[in-house]
Write an enzyme that holds these catalytic residues in place. Sequence first.
Site, short mmCIF file in Angstrom:
data_model
loop_
_atom_site.label_atom_id
_atom_site.label_comp_id
_atom_site.label_asym_id
_atom_site.label_seq_id
_atom_site.Cartn_x
_atom_site.Cartn_y
_atom_site.Cartn_z
N THR A 74 0.96 -1.29 0.20
CA THR A 74 0.00 0.00 0.12
C THR A 74 1.09 1.29 -0.15
O THR A 74 1.63 1.20 0.80
CB THR A 74 -0.88 0.25 1.18
N ASN A 107 1.38 4.75 0.91
CA ASN A 107 1.05 5.65 2.07
C ASN A 107 1.19 6.92 1.79
O ASN A 107 2.28 7.57 1.27
CB ASN A 107 1.85 5.37 3.19
N GLU A 144 -3.87 4.56 3.12
CA GLU A 144 -2.91 3.71 2.28
C GLU A 144 -3.69 3.21 0.96
O GLU A 144 -4.74 2.60 1.09
CB GLU A 144 -2.59 2.41 3.19
N1 RBF Z 1 -6.45 -3.32 8.42
C1 RBF Z 1 -7.04 -3.50 9.26
O1 RBF Z 1 -6.74 -3.69 10.33
N2 RBF Z 1 -8.57 -3.89 9.23
C2 RBF Z 1 -8.99 -3.86 7.90
O2 RBF Z 1 -10.14 -4.21 7.91
C3 RBF Z 1 -8.44 -3.77 6.81
N3 RBF Z 1 -8.88 -3.45 5.40
C4 RBF Z 1 -8.04 -3.08 4.50
C5 RBF Z 1 -8.35 -3.18 3.35
C6 RBF Z 1 -7.76 -3.00 2.20
C7 RBF Z 1 -8.22 -2.72 0.65
C8 RBF Z 1 -6.54 -2.62 2.47
C9 RBF Z 1 -5.60 -1.99 1.09
C10 RBF Z 1 -5.81 -2.60 3.65
C11 RBF Z 1 -6.79 -2.70 4.70
N4 RBF Z 1 -6.03 -2.75 6.07
C12 RBF Z 1 -6.97 -3.12 7.06
C13 RBF Z 1 -4.76 -2.11 6.39
C14 RBF Z 1 -3.84 -3.05 6.35
O3 RBF Z 1 -3.42 -3.61 7.69
C15 RBF Z 1 -2.54 -2.25 6.17
O4 RBF Z 1 -2.52 -1.88 4.72
C16 RBF Z 1 -1.23 -3.06 6.48
O5 RBF Z 1 -1.03 -2.97 7.65
C17 RBF Z 1 0.11 -2.62 5.68
O6 RBF Z 1 0.24 -1.13 6.12
P1 ADP Z 2 4.71 0.89 3.83
O1 ADP Z 2 4.53 0.44 5.06
O2 ADP Z 2 6.07 1.65 3.42
O3 ADP Z 2 3.89 1.86 2.98
P2 ADP Z 2 4.17 -1.38 2.18
O4 ADP Z 2 4.68 -2.65 2.50
O5 ADP Z 2 2.92 -0.91 2.30
O6 ADP Z 2 5.27 -0.11 2.62
O7 ADP Z 2 4.61 -1.10 0.44
C1 ADP Z 2 4.27 -0.05 -0.22
C2 ADP Z 2 5.33 0.32 -1.03
O8 ADP Z 2 5.48 -0.63 -2.10
C3 ADP Z 2 4.70 1.61 -1.95
O9 ADP Z 2 5.30 2.64 -1.26
C4 ADP Z 2 5.27 1.61 -3.22
O10 ADP Z 2 6.58 2.02 -3.15
C5 ADP Z 2 5.54 -0.12 -3.45
N1 ADP Z 2 4.34 -0.48 -4.35
C6 ADP Z 2 4.71 -1.41 -5.20
N2 ADP Z 2 3.58 -1.91 -5.91
C7 ADP Z 2 2.48 -1.27 -5.47
C8 ADP Z 2 1.24 -1.34 -5.79
N3 ADP Z 2 0.61 -2.06 -6.57
N4 ADP Z 2 0.41 -0.32 -5.05
C9 ADP Z 2 0.95 0.18 -3.96
N5 ADP Z 2 2.52 0.20 -3.60
C10 ADP Z 2 3.03 -0.35 -4.29
MG MG Z 3 1.87 0.94 2.64
#
Ligand code: RBF
Ligand code: ADP
Ligand code: MG
Length: 152
Positions: A28, A30, A80
């Site tokens: 994701t 951020n 995110e």
């Molecule tokens: N985190 C939660 O704790 N509860 C959720 O219901 C939840 N739903 C998510 C749904 C989507 C589509 C995405 C992209 C993330 C979601 N997350 C949720 C956040 C997730 O925990 C977080 O992206 C990771 O911890 C990485 O930062």
């Molecule tokens: P962080 O906790 O630093 O956000 P993540 O594990 O969530 O790290 O990974 C996010 C990073 O992965 C983004 O900041 C981006 O650099 C990279 N990335 C690669 N592919 C994707 C994608 N399809 N969607 C979002 N981020 C992506």
């Molecule tokens: Mg992220």
Amino acid sequence: MINQLPIYACGEIVRGFGRGSKELGIPTANLSREVVKTLPDCLQTGIYYGWGNVDNGDVHKMVVSVGWNPFYSNKEKSVETHMMHNFDCDLYGRILKVCIIGYLRPEKDFVSLDALITTIKSDIETAKALLDSPENQKLQSAEFFKGEIKKC
Ligand code: RBF
Ligand code: ADP
Ligand code: MG
């Protein structure tokens, strides 16, 4: 809330905890806390879908989580975005633009990491289908995605 959508947001992609890729296999991008603070209050916490691009590139389907990630009990609100696209490199420091179109569900806590991952994968499939509607497709070509790239 629903009738205030779509909401447009953009800003630099910053580092989080790195869990999205490593623990969930769902990266994701951020947005910074400064940008998160500027988002309207009507953007209540929860999971949304919409369109996004990076540095004015191609506009892809995306899902976005707004809130405190109850499964991880984060102390800070995050926004995110998971883009439904395979990028060749990391995106830190680049500019993400998102058009947040619709609400999917509230954030939840889960009994296991697997349960969280399964639910996110289901969100992604739901979002993909919803974004195929003609009304949602129109927003993919919004002028916002082509306009000036600035930290806003
Ligand atoms: N985190 C939660 O704790 N509860 C959720 O219901 C939840 N739903 C998510 C749904 C989507 C589509 C995405 C992209 C993330 C979601 N997350 C949720 C956040 C997730 O925990 C977080 O992206 C990771 O911890 C990485 O930062
Ligand atoms: P962080 O906790 O630093 O956000 P993540 O594990 O969530 O790290 O990974 C996010 C990073 O992965 C983004 O900041 C981006 O650099 C990279 N990335 C690669 N592919 C994707 C994608 N399809 N969607 C979002 N981020 C992506
Ligand atoms: Mg992220």
